[in-house]
Design a protein around this motif. Structure first.
Motif, PDB file in Angstrom:
ATOM      1  N   HIS A 158       0.845  -1.199   0.000  1.00 41.29           N
ATOM      2  CA  HIS A 158       0.000   0.000   0.000  1.00 41.29           C
ATOM      3  C   HIS A 158       0.877   1.245   0.000  1.00 41.29           C
ATOM      4  CE1 HIS A 158      -2.999  -2.942   1.240  1.00 41.29           C
ATOM      5  NE2 HIS A 158      -3.902  -2.057   0.868  1.00 41.29           N
ATOM      6  N   ARG A 170      -7.299   1.605   2.573  1.00 38.81           N
ATOM      7  CA  ARG A 170      -7.220   1.487   4.026  1.00 38.81           C
ATOM      8  C   ARG A 170      -6.715   2.813   4.572  1.00 38.81           C
ATOM      9  NH1 ARG A 170      -1.956  -2.485   4.900  1.00 38.81           N
ATOM     10  NH2 ARG A 170      -0.375  -0.878   4.575  1.00 38.81           N
ATOM     11  N   ARG A 203      -9.089  -1.142   7.830  1.00 40.55           N
ATOM     12  CA  ARG A 203      -9.521  -1.668   6.532  1.00 40.55           C
ATOM     13  C   ARG A 203     -10.920  -1.144   6.227  1.00 40.55           C
ATOM     14  NH1 ARG A 203     -12.497  -5.990   4.668  1.00 40.55           N
ATOM     15  NH2 ARG A 203     -12.969  -6.675   6.788  1.00 40.55           N
TER      16      ARG A 203
END
Length: 108
Positions: free
Chosen positions: A31, A76, A85
């Motif tokens: 991420h 997220r 999340r």
């Protein structure tokens, strides 16, 4: 109902998934930060869970943010070492100025 902007006191980092090749024909998901948003964070409930013989808990949260970058269930939020999340996203007001995000935090 329009919320008081003064309630948005927490800085949360919105992260989006990126996939890169792992060199063996597969992919690795990570991420990356997309934006930093002011938010109101309110815990809603919790439940105990066991994953891979590891006991822990999942805490559900309601996150209020101003509308801006697109937020989906692939995103997220991060607050330091805490991860949230995204489970669901919906508009708070008819004008679409604020979003309510339902999120889950895993606590080990």
């Amino acid at each position: 109902m329009t919320p008081d902007p003064g309630t948005l006191r927490r800085r949360l980092v919105l992260e989006a998934p990126v996939e890169t090749a792992d060199g063996a024909g597969g992919t690795v998901r990570d991420h990356v930060a997309v934006a930093t948003l002011w938010a109101a964070l309110a815990p809603r409930g919790e439940r105990g869970v066991v994953e891979a013989d590891s006991a822990g808990a999942v805490v559900t949260h309601r996150i209020l943010v101003r509308a801006g970058p697109e937020i989906t269930t692939l995103n997220r939020f991060r607050a330091g070492s805490r991860l949230f999340r995204v489970v669901a996203v919906r508009d708070l007001d008819p004008a679409g100025r604020y979003l309510i995000v339902d999120a889950e935090e895993r606590i080990d």
